[in-house]
Write an enzyme that holds these catalytic residues in place. Structure first.
Site, mmCIF file in Angstrom:
data_model
loop_
_atom_site.group_PDB
_atom_site.id
_atom_site.type_symbol
_atom_site.label_atom_id
_atom_site.label_comp_id
_atom_site.label_asym_id
_atom_site.label_seq_id
_atom_site.Cartn_x
_atom_site.Cartn_y
_atom_site.Cartn_z
ATOM 1 N N HIS A 182 0.818 -1.211 0.000
ATOM 2 C CA HIS A 182 0.000 0.000 0.000
ATOM 3 C C HIS A 182 0.855 1.267 0.000
ATOM 4 O O HIS A 182 0.387 2.333 -0.405
ATOM 5 C CB HIS A 182 -0.937 -0.006 1.209
ATOM 6 C CG HIS A 182 -2.166 0.827 1.027
ATOM 7 N ND1 HIS A 182 -2.126 2.145 0.626
ATOM 8 C CD2 HIS A 182 -3.488 0.537 1.194
ATOM 9 C CE1 HIS A 182 -3.367 2.630 0.565
ATOM 10 N NE2 HIS A 182 -4.199 1.673 0.895
ATOM 11 N N ALA A 183 2.096 1.189 0.474
ATOM 12 C CA ALA A 183 2.968 2.370 0.428
ATOM 13 C C ALA A 183 3.330 2.748 -0.994
ATOM 14 O O ALA A 183 3.753 3.880 -1.256
ATOM 15 C CB ALA A 183 4.235 2.118 1.241
#
Length: 487
Positions: A144-145
């Site tokens: 998700h980063a």
């Protein structure tokens, strides 16, 4: 895996996902796409895709990125891999016979449980053959980063072709990011000239947060913080995941929204609420207070196709209410109040407001033991991601299913994400296997929830307008095409 010495810090919003990374809470988002081949064996198509993709080593920047983990509150870092091993990131798998929905769900559950290796760029693509009906699947997961769910769906759609005649599309990792359109920059430039000062924006944010706090102590339909009850959904999560899916005809949901005078999202939430109520009743875990859903909403500038900034809207799911029509009414009132509350916040204050409003949830995630000591801000996330409307193809095979699979936070054992595609609304359930037994039943109960709503709405319309039983049956037949699920 070697990386360059030139590193840069990630922003706080991206670092958040790195801080939460653990074996129990891997912070990757994923999608499962199912394809059907009409002209040749699916196994041959899958092999051709793997062979073609293996030659594509022109990686876009985020697919070369190395994430440098640092503990909160230090921002995480990002470096660049000196060499990306395509054979590590691209995997070719085959389902055991008979290659049905159960075997696919079991494999995806295992893949979704495994943390990405932070020593390498944090993404994987799995091409899976052996599905019944001359089908194959592709499962892609990315930290998700590096990407959020909205962008992931957009990226996957861009990597597919609009026509079956296209022999081979570019893989997702070889696509350059789209640039912002000039029209969006122009809108922002105009907005910049008229923007309020920072102190005014902060005051507007604080005022909105205070209104949310006051709603907690009133009979307002606006859901305030910390009204969500403790439930079997809100326990410490383990590392193993169980995923299941369902697919509903989109026209059916839209028609039901029109008949009931509510929105498409209200109908989706009501069907999810019905499924959750039934499931929790069966495991003797239904709270006396209604469950609260956290629903991501876009806070991007109007007209932007590249900005996917999101905030959270809290919705009362009315799971304590046995009557489906009353439940739908409560949900509709709740989401209407939440939208009015958001719209009253100046757009440039929305980011600050979202950070302030979500501070209790952030604190609950980052402080050790906080999950046990603080009540949940919401019980689960239910998200609706816009997907591609048109039919899409890969190597001549048509995509017949697109299912989003999300992540779990600490103390939140279930996530429900929906995405629309080619006239269907596809649901992905991501659950903690140890916390929620037989969670695959939720997919079946969701479909039953739509049936229940259709019956209740049609009977309610008949009673309110004098329609006879034949008219009720007609309404129900219009709304009920075939149903699909992968459990």
């Amino acid at each position: 895996m070697s990386g360059s010495a030139d590193r840069k810090r990630l922003g706080i919003d991206d670092s958040f996902w790195v801080w939460l990374e653990s074996p129990e809470t891997p912070m990757h988002v994923a999608a499962l796409a199912v394809f059907e081949s009409e002209s040749e064996p699916a196994t041959e198509v899958a092999k051709r895709i793997v062979d073609a993709f293996r030659d594509r080593t022109d990686f876009e920047a985020r697919f070369r990125s190395l994430i440098v983990e640092r503990r909160f509150p230090l921002p995480a870092g990002r470096g660049e891999a000196g060499d990306v091993d395509i054979d590590f990131h691209l995997r070719h798998k085959a389902l055991p016979a008979p290659g049905g929905e159960l075997e696919l769900a079991q494999l995806i559950s295992r893949l979704h449980s495994i943390q990405l290796d932070a020593r390498r760029p944090m993404w994987e693509v799995h091409v899976i053959e052996g599905l019944q009906g001359n089908r194959f699947a592709i499962y892609i997961k990315v930290h998700h980063a590096l990407i959020n769910g909205v962008d992931a769906i957009r990226l996957l759609a861009r990597s597919l072709a609009d026509e079956p005649e296209v022999a081979m599309s570019d893989p997702a990792w070889a696509l350059e990011r789209p640039r912002r359109k000039g029209s969006v920059r122009s809108v922002r430039d105009v907005d910049d000239q008229n923007r309020p000062s920072r102190p005014k924006l902060l005051m507007a944010s604080l005022k909105a947060v205070n209104a949310l706090r006051k709603a907690r102590r009133s009979d307002s339909s606006l859901v305030g913080p910390f009204v969500a009850p403790r439930s079997p959904l809100n326990v410490e999560v383990g590392p193993q995941r169980r995923v299941c899916t369902a697919s509903i005809d989109l026209a059916r949901i839209k028609h039901l929204a029109t008949l009931s005078g509510t929105s498409l999202n209200d109908i989706v939430l009501a069907a999810c609420a019905a499924a959750l109520r039934r499931y929790l009743l069966e495991i003797d875990g239904l709270p006396g207070m209604p469950l609260v859903a956290g629903c991501p909403v876009s806070i991007a500038p109007t007209g932007s196709s590249t900005d996917s900034s999101v905030g959270i809207m809290l919705a009362n799911l009315a799971t304590d209410e046995p009557d489906p029509l009353v439940r739908l009414s409560v949900i509709a009132d709740s989401t209407r109040s939440a939208k009015e509350h958001h719209s009253a916040v100046p757009h440039r204050a929305l980011v600050a407001y979202s950070i302030l409003a979500m501070a209790p949830h952030t604190l609950r995630q980052l402080v050790p033991t906080a999950v046990r000591k603080l009540p949940p801000m919401f019980n689960l996330i239910i998200s609706n991601v816009p997907g591609p409307k048109q039919r899409l193809y890969l190597a001549g095979a048509r995509m017949v299913g697109l299912y989003p699979l999300s992540l779990l936070f600490r103390g939140e054992a279930l996530n429900i994400t929906a995405v629309s595609h080619d006239g269907r609304m596809n649901f992905g359930f991501t659950a903690c296997r140890s916390a929620l037994p037989h969670v695959q039943n939720l997919a079946l109960y969701l479909e039953d929830g739509f049936d229940e709503l259709e019956h209740a709405v049609s009977v309610g319309r008949a009673e309110g307008s004098g329609l006879d039983r034949a008219a009720v049956v007609h309404i129900q037949s219009v709304l009920r095409p075939d149903r699909r699920s992968i459990s």
